[in-house]
Design a protein around this motif. Structure first.
Motif, short mmCIF file in Angstrom:
data_model
loop_
_atom_site.label_atom_id
_atom_site.label_comp_id
_atom_site.label_asym_id
_atom_site.label_seq_id
_atom_site.Cartn_x
_atom_site.Cartn_y
_atom_site.Cartn_z
N VAL A 21 -7.88 49.39 37.11
CA VAL A 21 -8.61 49.91 35.82
C VAL A 21 -9.88 49.24 36.16
N ALA A 24 -10.88 52.69 36.82
CA ALA A 24 -11.04 53.85 36.30
C ALA A 24 -11.93 53.99 35.23
N CYS A 28 -14.64 57.13 34.33
CA CYS A 28 -15.12 57.43 32.52
C CYS A 28 -16.22 57.82 32.17
N THR A 56 -7.00 56.64 31.75
CA THR A 56 -7.11 55.20 31.69
C THR A 56 -6.24 54.23 31.00
N ARG A 60 -3.96 51.53 32.29
CA ARG A 60 -3.78 50.04 31.58
C ARG A 60 -2.47 49.43 31.19
#
Length: 110
Positions: A21, A24, A28, A56, A60
């Protein structure tokens, strides 16, 4: 090489999901910056950033859900708590079941 194997640490799975996460989220931010650097329009960059953020967030959510497990705990009788026992649905005898391929009268003729 055979011997007692170490038990997997339950916290390592949570840490790896957290790492995914975090990477990611970093992506972003990084991807729109690179797109702007190479001359992509601001609108295109913003759309890409929103799309990455949505993906994302969905990933998550799915990772957290899989960590918790989705099956509720079973009661001593083997049924799930709060769910009444129901017999599987069965068609009455002689009932016609749907499905299959029915081509009579519907096939075009050349």
């Amino acid at each position: 090489m055979s011997g007692p194997r170490p038990k997997p640490d339950p916290h390592s799975a949570q840490d790896s999901a957290g790492d995914v996460v975090r990477w990611a989220a970093f992506s972003c931010v990084l991807v729109p910056v690179v797109l702007l650097w190479y001359g992509t329009s601001l609108a295109g960059t913003a759309g890409t950033a929103l799309g990455l953020a949505a993906v994302t967030a969905a990933c998550r959510y799915l990772l957290r859900r899989s960590e918790r497990g989705t099956a509720p705990p079973a009661t001593p009788h083997g049924t799930h708590r709060g769910a009444p026992h129901r017999a599987p649905h069965r068609a009455p005898r002689g009932a016609v079941r749907g499905g299959g391929r029915h081509t009579r009268g519907t096939t075009p003729v050349d």
